[in-house]
Design an enzyme around this catalytic site. Structure first.
Site, mmCIF file in Angstrom:
data_model
loop_
_atom_site.group_PDB
_atom_site.id
_atom_site.type_symbol
_atom_site.label_atom_id
_atom_site.label_comp_id
_atom_site.label_asym_id
_atom_site.label_seq_id
_atom_site.Cartn_x
_atom_site.Cartn_y
_atom_site.Cartn_z
ATOM 1 N N LYS A 355 0.791 -1.269 -0.078
ATOM 2 C CA LYS A 355 -0.061 -0.030 0.168
ATOM 3 C C LYS A 355 0.623 1.607 0.005
ATOM 4 O O LYS A 355 0.426 2.254 -0.587
ATOM 5 C CB LYS A 355 -0.916 -0.125 1.308
ATOM 6 C CG LYS A 355 -2.096 -0.841 1.277
ATOM 7 C CD LYS A 355 -3.069 -0.708 2.192
ATOM 8 C CE LYS A 355 -4.287 -1.656 1.780
ATOM 9 N NZ LYS A 355 -5.398 -1.451 2.927
ATOM 10 N N ASN A 376 -4.762 2.313 -1.776
ATOM 11 C CA ASN A 376 -5.516 0.887 -2.085
ATOM 12 C C ASN A 376 -5.969 0.571 -3.375
ATOM 13 O O ASN A 376 -6.466 -0.419 -3.699
ATOM 14 C CB ASN A 376 -6.471 0.537 -0.905
ATOM 15 C CG ASN A 376 -7.666 1.284 -1.107
ATOM 16 O OD1 ASN A 376 -7.497 2.193 -1.473
ATOM 17 N ND2 ASN A 376 -8.687 0.600 -0.550
ATOM 18 N N ASP A 392 -9.915 3.212 1.504
ATOM 19 C CA ASP A 392 -10.219 2.553 2.802
ATOM 20 C C ASP A 392 -10.646 3.740 3.682
ATOM 21 O O ASP A 392 -11.484 3.680 4.718
ATOM 22 C CB ASP A 392 -8.682 2.282 3.470
ATOM 23 C CG ASP A 392 -8.487 0.991 2.851
ATOM 24 O OD1 ASP A 392 -9.518 0.041 2.386
ATOM 25 O OD2 ASP A 392 -7.264 0.611 2.851
#
Ligand code: NAP
Length: 566
Positions: A355, A376, A392
Site C-alpha cells: 500500500k 489501495n 479505505d
C-alpha cells in the site's frame, strides 16, 4: 515485431478453427505443423474405423474447459463422471488415479456410447512424470490403446513416453481413431517452452499441451507470450500451475490456448492451482473473456483467501462490465509492476504489503493517499498512466457518518498500521477527537503527531468514555491470537466498529452485542471500499447490495466449513 504488451493486449478473437489441421491446408514454411487428418462423416466414426478423429471436429464439440475426473475405484470415477457431465461435456478421465485402470473400460465404453455429446480425453500419466500410474510405458500405452477402443476421443501421453515409444508402437496406439495429445509438465519452473514445443512438434500430435509452473506473476506473461507466438503452428494448450499461475488459467485462452483444465470440485484438483469448473465459468466468466476484456486484480500477500475476486467479478457481471478480476499473489512489487505493464492491467486493489511502496510507481495519487502514505486503489486512465486512490478512508468514515456526527466525536482507534492510518487521518479531517492506542507505542505517537491526533495509554482506556471504539488491528481474525484486545469493562462507548471481516462476528463484535452496544462489522467497510473501487475503475455506480450479499454468503459458508463437526 509485436511488442510484448501488444501481444497480450491485441489477440484477435478466436475464429473457432485451427489453421493447419484442416485437410489440404499448407503448413508455414519450416514448420511441419499438425499432420493432415481426415474428417469423420459423423460423430460415431471414431468408434467405427481407424481414421483419426479430426481436430476440427473435436474443436467444434468442445468448450473452453475440460474437467478432470478422478476417482479411487471405477464405480467412484463413473459416479463422478455422471455428475460432472450434467454441466460439462468435455472431460478428462484420469485413469492413473485407479489402481487397475483397465477395469473401468467396459463401463466407460458404455457411458461414451450412450452419451454422444461428450468428448473424452483418456490420461494414464506415470508417476515419474507427475501422475499416479506406477506401471511401465508399454503398460501405459496398452491402457490408452484400450481407452481409444472404448471410444475416448483423445488420448494424452507425456513427451517422455512419446520419446521412448517406437514408431510402430505409436502407429498402433493411433490406429483406433483417437486424436493424440502430447503433454509436457514442468513442476518446478517456466522455462524452455519453445524448446519443449520443438521437441513435441515432430511427433505431429493433434494437440500439444505444455504445462509449466509459475513462480512469479511474470511467468504467466512468459506462458501467454509463448502461446501467442506458437498458436498458429499447432493446436496448443498452455497453462501455468501453482498459486501464481491463476492468470494463465483464465487469460491463457485469449492468448492462444485451445482450452484449459478445471477441477470437478474444490479438493479434487489434478494439478497445483487448478480451479473449480463452476468458479471458472460463473465467477470468472471464462466463456465471455475476449480481446477487449479489461483485467483487474487484487495484489499482495496473502491474497489466496481474499473475497475481492468474488465480489468484483459478481459486480462486473451484474453491471455487464467486460472485465475480469484475478487474485495476484506476490511478495515482490517489481513482479506485480511487470504484470501490470505487460497484460496490461486496468485496475488494482492493493493490499498488504504494497500500500505504501506502490505510490512511487504511480503517475499521480490523490491528496488523501499522499497524506496517509497509503494507496489501495490503482486505475489505468485512458492515457495509459496509473493513478492511485485510497478508498479505505471513505470506507471507515462513511459508515460512521451514517450513524453519528463526527465533528467533536471522541473516538478510540486501536492500531496504527495501514488501516489505522486511514481511519485516523479520515476521522481527524472530519473534526473528530481521535485517540490512538497501538501495541508499539512509538508508532502510535508518530501517527498522532502526523495526523494531529492524541495517544492513549492502555490503562486509561477503561477509565475513559468514547463515542466510538474502532479496532484496526488483525486481532479477532480467524486464526489470530489473542481473540480480542479489549475486555468488556473497557468498552465504554456508544458504538463499536471492528475492521476485521472474517469472521463477521468477531469476539469484539460479540462482546459489544452482549453489552447491548450497536456495532459496525468489517464487512460493511470491505464492501464500501470495494464499491468505491468499482466506481473508480468503471465509472458506473456499484451494485453495493449485491456485493454485500455475495460477501456475506461466502463468509457464512466459510464459517460453516470451519465449525467443528457435531
Ligand atoms: P498492518 O498495516 O500490518 O497493521 C497492523 C496493526 O495491528 C499494527 O498497528 C500492529 O501493531 C497491530 N497488531 C498486529 N498484530 C497485533 C496483535 N497481535 N496485538 C495487538 N496489535 C497488533 O495491517 P492493516 O493493513 O492495517 O490491517 C489491519 C487489519 O485491518 C487486518 O485485519 C485487515 O484485514 C483489516 N482491514 C479491513 C479492511 C476492511 O475492508 N474491512 C480494510 C483494511 C484492513 P504494531 O505496530 O505493534 O505491529
Amino acid at each position: 515485431m509485436k511488442s510484448a504488451t501488444a501481444v497480450l493486449r491485441a489477440v484477435p478473437p478466436r475464429d473457432g478453427g485451427p489453421k493447419l489441421d484442416v485437410k489440404g491446408s499448407t503448413p508455414r514454411p519450416g514448420t511441419p505443423g499438425p499432420r493432415p487428418i481426415s474428417t469423420p462423416t459423423n460423430g460415431n466414426s471414431v468408434r467405427e474405423g481407424p481414421a483419426i478423429v479430426s481436430t476440427h471436429f473435436i474443436r467444434s464439440r468442445i468448450g473452453k474447459i475440460c474437467v478432470a475426473i478422478t476417482g479411487s475405484t471405477p464405480a467412484d470415477m463413473m459416479q463422478n463422471a455422471e455428475e460432472i457431465v450434467r454441466e460439462d461435456h468435455f472431460v478428462e478421465f484420469r485413469l492413473d488415479y485407479l489402481p487397475n485402470p483397465v477395469a473401468i473400460l467396459p463401463r466407460l465404453k458404455q457411458f461414451l456410447y450412450e452419451r454422444g455429446e461428450i468428448t473424452a480425453i483418456a490420461t494414464c500419466r506415470r508417476a515419474s512424470t507427475g501422475g499416479k500410474f506406477k506401471g511401465t510405458i508399454p503398460a501405459e500405452l496398452e491402457i490408452l490403446e484400450k481407452a481409444a477402443q472404448a471410444g475416448c476421443h483423445l488420448i494424452d501421453i507425456e513427451l517422455q513416453t512419446a520419446e521412448h515409444t517406437k514408431p510402430a508402437q505409436m502407429k498402433k496406439l493411433r490406429s483406433h481413431g483417437a486424436a493424440l495429445i502430447i503433454s509436457y509438465h514442468d513442476f518446478e519452473s517456466t522455462k524452455n517452452l519453445d524448446a519443449i514445443f520443438d521437441r513435441i512438434l515432430p511427433f505431429q500430435p493433434e494437440f500439444i499441451k505444455i504445462v509449466a509452473t509459475a513462480k512469479t506473476l511474470a511467468d504467466n506473461v512468459t506462458m501467454m507470450r509463448f502461446l501467442d507466438r506458437r498458436r498458429d503452428e499447432a493446436n496448443l494448450v498452455g497453462i501455468s500451475m501453482g498459486e501464481q499461475g491463476t492468470i494463465s488459467r483464465v487469460l491463457g485462452l485469449r492468448a492462444g490456448s485451445v482450452f484449459t483444465f478445471a477441477a470437478a470440485h474444490a479438493g479434487e484438483e489434478t494439478g497445483p492451482g487448478q480451479i473449480e469448473a463452476r468458479t471458472l465459468r460463473e465467477t470468472w466468466r471464462i466463456d465471455h473473456i475476449d480481446a477487449s476484456t479489461k483485467v483487474y486484480g487484487v495484489a499482495g500477500n496473502p491474497v489466496r483467501h481474499s473475497l475481492s475476486p468474488l465480489m468484483h467479478n459478481i459486480a462486473f457481471r451484474r453491471e455487464t462490465v467486460n472485465g475480469v478480476f484475478l487474485p495476484l499473489q506476490t511478495t515482490r512489487l517489481n513482479d506485480l509492476l511487470t504484470l501490470t505493464r505487460e497484460v496490461p492491467l486496468h485496475g488494482l486493489a492493493i493490499t498488504m504489503p504494497f500500500k505504501t511502496d506502490i505510490i512511487k510507481h504511480l503517475a499521480k495519487t490523490d491528496a488523501l493517499s499522499q497524506k496517509i502514505g497509503a494507496c489501495n486503489t490503482v486505475v489505468r486512465s485512458q492515457d495509459g498512466k496509473l493513478y492511485g486512490f485510497n478508498t479505505d478512508v471513505a470506507a471507515v468514515v462513511r459508515p460512521l457518518e451514517r450513524r453519528l456526527p463526527l465533528k467533536g466525536a471522541k473516538i478510540l482507534v486501536l492500531g496504527a498500521g495501514g488501516a489505522g492510518r486511514a481511519a485516523v487521518f479520515g476521522l481527524v479531517e472530519k473534526g473528530a477527537e481521535v485517540f490512538i492506542w497501538n501495541r508499539t507505542a512509538e508508532t502510535a505517537k508518530k501517527l498522532a503527531r502526523q495526523a494531529k491526533a492524541k495517544t492513549i495509554r492502555r490503562e486509561q482506556i477503561a477509565k475513559s468514555n468514547f463515542d466510538v471504539i474502532i479496532n484496526t488491528t488483525p486481532v479477532g481474525m480467524r486464526g489470530v491470537k489473542p481473540a480480542s484486545l479489549l475486555e468488556p469493562k473497557e468498552l465504554n462507548t456508544r458504538l463499536v466498529f471492528d475492521l476485521v471481516y472474517n469472521p463477521i462476528d468477531t469476539p469484539l463484535i460479540r462482546m459489544a452485542r452482549e453489552k447491548g452496544l450497536p456495532v459496525i462489522t468489517g464487512v460493511e467497510m470491505f464492501v464500501h471500499q470495494g464499491a468505491r473501487q468499482f466506481e473508480i475503475w468503471t465509472g458506473k455506480p456499484a451494485p453495493e447490495e449485491e456485493m454485500l450479499r455475495v460477501v456475506i454468503h461466502a463468509l457464512r459458508q466459510e464459517a460453516q466449513k470451519s465449525e467443528p463437526a457435531r
